[in-house]
Design an enzyme around this catalytic site. Structure first.
Site, PDB file in Angstrom:
ATOM      1  CB  CYS A  54     -10.107  -1.280  -8.733  1.00 15.21           C
ATOM      2  SG  CYS A  54     -10.609  -2.524  -7.553  1.00 15.21           S
TER       3      CYS A  54
ATOM      4  NE  ARG B 106      -6.342   0.433  -2.486  1.00 14.30           N
ATOM      5  CZ  ARG B 106      -5.855   0.548  -3.729  1.00 14.30           C
ATOM      6  NH1 ARG B 106      -5.737   1.722  -4.295  1.00 14.30           N
ATOM      7  NH2 ARG B 106      -5.475  -0.522  -4.385  1.00 14.30           N
TER       8      ARG B 106
ATOM      9  CG  ASN C 288      -3.347  -4.671  -6.298  1.00 18.03           C
ATOM     10  OD1 ASN C 288      -2.978  -4.785  -7.451  1.00 18.03           O
ATOM     11  ND2 ASN C 288      -3.717  -3.515  -5.776  1.00 18.03           N
ATOM     12  CG  ASP C 289      -5.839  -8.459  -1.732  1.00 19.19           C
ATOM     13  OD1 ASP C 289      -4.774  -8.765  -1.157  1.00 19.19           O
ATOM     14  OD2 ASP C 289      -6.543  -7.503  -1.375  1.00 19.19           O
TER      15      ASP C 289
ATOM     16  CG  HIS D 230      -2.170  -0.918   0.764  1.00 12.11           C
ATOM     17  ND1 HIS D 230      -2.184  -2.242   1.100  1.00 12.11           N
ATOM     18  CD2 HIS D 230      -3.256  -0.704   0.005  1.00 12.11           C
ATOM     19  CE1 HIS D 230      -3.260  -2.792   0.588  1.00 12.11           C
ATOM     20  NE2 HIS D 230      -3.931  -1.890  -0.083  1.00 12.11           N
TER      21      HIS D 230
ATOM     22  NE  ARG E 106      -1.407  -6.121  -1.772  1.00 15.88           N
ATOM     23  CZ  ARG E 106      -2.576  -5.529  -1.937  1.00 15.88           C
ATOM     24  NH1 ARG E 106      -3.693  -6.206  -1.823  1.00 15.88           N
ATOM     25  NH2 ARG E 106      -2.651  -4.257  -2.232  1.00 15.88           N
TER      26      ARG E 106
ATOM     27  NE  ARG F  11     -11.193  -1.313  -0.681  1.00 13.82           N
ATOM     28  CZ  ARG F  11      -9.946  -1.652  -1.013  1.00 13.82           C
ATOM     29  NH1 ARG F  11      -9.727  -2.568  -1.931  1.00 13.82           N
ATOM     30  NH2 ARG F  11      -8.930  -1.050  -0.454  1.00 13.82           N
TER      31      ARG F  11
ATOM     32  CD  GLU G 233     -10.074  -7.834  -2.623  1.00 12.17           C
ATOM     33  OE1 GLU G 233      -9.006  -7.311  -2.925  1.00 12.17           O
ATOM     34  OE2 GLU G 233     -10.861  -7.342  -1.786  1.00 12.17           O
TER      35      GLU G 233
END
Ligand code: PEP
Ligand code: MG
Length: 570
Positions: A501, A294, A453-454, A187, A464, A330, A430
């Site tokens: 996303c 986010r 990403n996940d 992040h 990750r 989200r 995800e």
């Protein structure tokens, strides 16, 4: 020259400031002269007050009076004779050092406040722990860098940056970031891209090779760092910086153009944001909406949860600024690598597989989830807000969230509070489980957004953020590609919008494949939008089918990558 992982494009040239989260070790040390120790404590107390006053003044001018209020609360605690008297009593009665006396007394009060349960008392508990650490740092002589107040031309150097540390950065003063740990989708890397600060992560043993004040040049696009470069190298990077900025400028011709392929397929090109202020960049780079807000960033870098009202204002602000364009918000996605100290989360053995995101929210309906959902529904009266649920693994979770939303809708109806009755509720796809069940989900939800990403992390079973296993982490891995293609096909079959996303949505090697699979919406950091538009408008979806078929015929990541590299270089 050192090599790391490129995390945020651009060239940084500046001076190193090493930023470390200090680990305080508080030991029980007996003191012979209690009265001298009390003097030592009083001096530290005075210094803590001075520091807090200065911080409060700074925060009030830089951020706002409301934020500075928290520090005024700290000042009251530091000035409370009951608290300080008790610490002195412990020093005298137990002949123990100030650090330990502070530890015991402050913890006792903090635990007491925390056990009372209500929000105000939770805040008190956090305040108590904050002032405890401040006094102890002074006594131990531990200095910490104030990340928001770094001088201009700083290159931040750290072992790792937590998302909340990164969020506090002032991009005007920080020209680059270099870390020893982290990955492209950690992040802090995502935030660096949002702030458009060049960043290189995962530079092995970097801290042992750099000192405060060293000259640094870094190339965030190539993942290269040089400490104390020669004059020649400096000039070379200066020229690279100018070329990079020129290229960026040239992309501006894509502002105001539709995102449509040569054979007439229109897709949505939208942005990922973390704070309401980020919409400025979305508008600047002509984003067609927000594909991922986010919201956890609203909860970071502070000492208590934002209230429903504060959240409402933030969501409303984005909805209004985007003026009818879609805004996908989200719900809170904490846990994993996003820690929020005041939430009372214990350290999970396996944070990415643990108590996080919707799992946490459904467990904390009253104090966390309902206020957020209520704020979102109320804000939906002011624009085109859609609600997105993160980390869904099973249909039941989605149904529970839907039921909760229905319950809040009824409550708002009874109070005659406006909201969008047709608000769409979708999920992030995800997890491996959600991908495998995508056909079932597609029948119940309003939209999908693929969180690569996940999804990559959970499909490949690879953390990750872990550099040691990052060679396995690629959305171009055939297993991940199959998963992505399946999700898109399932969504399209039920006629729901399928977006993406995760970071893969802006990857030049992924874009042709995603277009061929039929992805409807691409969401990325605002600064990546114009380049994506340039790429998308250059393709024809019909022609890409063959490319996708070929790419999907390979069984190793390397083959797919080589093939796609060759294709895009043509
Ligand atoms: C993702 O997982 O791809 C995603 C977009 O969410 P985050 O990076 O916040 O986990
Ligand atoms: Mg995610």
């Amino acid at each position: 020259m050192m090599k790391g992982t490129s995390a945020s494009a651009g060239i940084g040239i500046g001076k190193a400031v090493i930023v470390e989260e200090a680990q305080l070790v508080i030991e029980h040390r007996a003191v012979a002269d209690a009265s001298a120790e009390k003097d030592r404590f009083q001096k530290a107390l005075e210094k803590a007050k001075e520091e807090t006053e200065a911080l409060a003044r700074d925060l009030a001018t830089r951020v706002g009076e409301k934020e500075a209020e928290i520090l005024n609360g700290h000042l009251m605690l530091l000035g409370d004779p009951m608290l300080t008297g008790e610490i002195e009593n412990v020093i005298a009665a137990e002949s123990v050092c100030s650090e330990m006396a502070i530890e015991n007394v402050c913890n006792m009060y903090a635990d007491m406040f925390a056990s009372m349960g209500d929000e105000l008392m939770q805040q008190r508990a956090t305040d108590m722990r904050d002032i405890k650490t401040r006094m102890q740092k002074i006594l131990l002589g531990v200095k910490s860098v104030d990340i928001a107040a770094l001088p201009a031309g700083t290159v931040i150097v750290a072992k790792d940056l937590t998302p909340s540390m990164t969020a506090g950065i002032n991009p005007k003063n920080v020209t680059g970031i270099v870390t020893e740990l982290g990955g492209k989708t950690s992040h802090s890397a995502i935030l660096a891209r949002a702030l458009e600060i060049p960043a290189v992560v995962a530079v092995e043993n970097f801290l042992s090779k750099v000192q405060d004040g060293d000259d640094i040049v870094l190339d965030g696009s190539e993942g290269i760092v040089i400490v104390n470069p020669s004059q020649e190298e400096k000039e070379e990077y200066q020229a690279k910086r100018e070329a990079y900025l020129k290229e960026k400028k040239e992309l501006e011709q894509y502002i105001g153009k539709p995102t449509i392929t040569k054979d007439g397929v229109q897709v949505e090109l939208v942005a990922n944001i973390g704070k309401p202020e980020d919409v400025d960049k979305v508008l600047q780079y002509d984003g067609e909406g927000v594909g991922l807000f986010r919201t956890e960033f609203l909860f970071m870098d502070r000492t208590a949860m934002p209230t429903e009202e504060e959240q409402f204002e933030a969501y409303q602000k984005v909805a209004i600024a985007m003026n009818g364009k879609p805004v996908i918000i989200r719900t809170l996605d904490i846990g994993g690598d996003k820690e929020i100290p005041y939430m009372g989360l214990e350290k999970d053995e396996n944070p990415f597989l643990g108590y996080r995101a919707v799992r946490f929210c459904l467990d904390r309906k009253d104090d966390v989830y309902k206020p957020q959902l209520r704020a979102l529904l109320r804000a939906s009266a002011f624009g085109n807000i859609k609600i997105m649920v993160p980390l869904v693994t099973c249909v039941e979770e989605y149904r529970q969230v839907k039921a909760l939303i229905e319950e809040i809708k009824e409550e708002l109806d009874s109070k005659k509070i406006a909201y969008n009755k047709d608000i769409q509720v979708g999920i992030m796809v995800e997890t491996a489980a959600a991908s495998l069940m995508a056909d079932a989900f597609a029948k119940e939800v309003d939209f999908f957004s693929i969180g690569t990403n996940d999804l990559t992390q959970y499909t490949m079973s690879v953390d990750r953020g872990n550099d040691k296993v990052s060679y396995l982490y690629s959305p171009l891995n055939p297993a991940v590609l199959r998963s992505i293609r399946n999700i898109i096909q399932c969504g399209r079959k039920e006629n729901i919008m399928v977006g993406m996303c995760g970071e893969a949505a802006s990857d030049p090697m992924m874009i042709p494949l995603l277009l061929a699979f039929g992805l409807n919406e691409f969401s990325m950091s605002a600064s990546a939008i114009l380049n994506a538009r340039k790429l998308i408008t250059g393709y024809s979806v019909a022609e890409l089918q063959e490319v996708a078929d070929k790419a999907m015929s390979f069984v190793t990541t390397e083959e797919v990558e080589n093939y796609m590299k060759e294709f895009i270089s043509k």
